[in-house]
Design an enzyme around this catalytic site. Structure first.
Site, PDB file in Angstrom:
ATOM      1  CB  CYS A  94      -0.890  -0.018   1.243  1.00 40.11           C
ATOM      2  SG  CYS A  94      -2.010   1.379   1.370  1.00 40.11           S
ATOM      3  CG  HIS A 136      -5.682  -2.513  -1.136  1.00 42.84           C
ATOM      4  ND1 HIS A 136      -4.723  -3.164  -0.391  1.00 42.84           N
ATOM      5  CD2 HIS A 136      -5.356  -1.188  -1.099  1.00 42.84           C
ATOM      6  CE1 HIS A 136      -3.858  -2.260   0.076  1.00 42.84           C
ATOM      7  NE2 HIS A 136      -4.222  -1.057  -0.346  1.00 42.84           N
ATOM      8  CD  GLU A 137      -6.588   1.386  -3.698  1.00 37.61           C
ATOM      9  OE1 GLU A 137      -6.742   2.398  -2.975  1.00 37.61           O
ATOM     10  OE2 GLU A 137      -5.493   0.804  -3.814  1.00 37.61           O
ATOM     11  CG  HIS A 140      -7.326   2.767   1.333  1.00 37.31           C
ATOM     12  ND1 HIS A 140      -6.536   3.051   2.418  1.00 37.31           N
ATOM     13  CD2 HIS A 140      -6.537   2.090   0.462  1.00 37.31           C
ATOM     14  CE1 HIS A 140      -5.321   2.574   2.221  1.00 37.31           C
ATOM     15  NE2 HIS A 140      -5.293   1.979   1.038  1.00 37.31           N
TER      16      HIS A 140
END
EC number: 3.5.1.88
Length: 186
Positions: A94, A136-137, A140
């Site tokens: 990341c 993954h994003e 966030h």
């Protein structure tokens, strides 16, 4: 314009990002800056909280990855995962947590409802690397980092490095924001 990347321990990375109600020229400029910043940092995904903005916006560009050279950048606004299928482990890293890589178990396929760069609603299925990067994003946008998903023993292995990053001991080839700067106005 290249934007500084928000680093681990900054509060904006732990907040649930706010949905966008529409898109205008300022968002279009932001999207261009996010793509430029992601490429400058040699990333393949970037979420708005990673540049200090609490908004449900992310970019994915797999073109630097072998086998995906013809991929175009993808803009994802207000994503919602509708369904998942299968699971696998794969190493992740990341931009907000420099120099730490670890295996993370995630669904191997997802069905995603989102809005594109024209704010048009879409529902698409993604698999393999694209599914992983999107998840993954999206994490966030929900205030979750990939290190939160590590098994206890793997988390212990990276804990000292996380503490160093939180203390500002960060060495990157890309600009980083001051830690704990908080969210900028959207």
């Amino acid at each position: 314009m290249i934007l500084p990347i928000t680093i681990y321990s900054d509060e904006v990375l732990r907040r649930k990002a706010k949905p966008l109600k529409g898109i205008d020229t300022s968002h279009e400029e932001l999207i261009g800056n996010m793509i430029e910043s992601m490429r400058n940092a040699s990333g393949i995904g970037l979420a708005a909280p990673q540049i200090g903005l609490s908004m449900r916006l992310l970019i994915v560009d797999l073109s630097p990855v072998q086998g995906y050279e013809n991929a175009e950048p993808m803009v994802v606004i207000n994503p919602h995962i509708l369904a998942v299928k299968g699971y696998n482990a794969m190493e992740e890293g990341c931009l907000s947590i420099p120099d730490i890589h670890a295996d993370v178990v995630r669904p191997s396929s997802i069905q995603l409802k989102y809005r594109n760069e024209h704010f048009e609603e879409r529902v698409d299925e993604f698999s393999a690397l694209m599914a992983r990067v999107l998840q993954h994003e999206i994490d966030h946008l929900d205030g979750t980092l990939f290190v939160d998903k590590l098994q206890r023993r793997d988390r212990r292995k990276v804990q000292k490095s996380l503490e160093d990053i939180a203390a500002g001991k960060v060495h990157t080839t890309y600009p980083v924001a001051e830690i704990n700067q908080g969210a900028k106005a959207s």
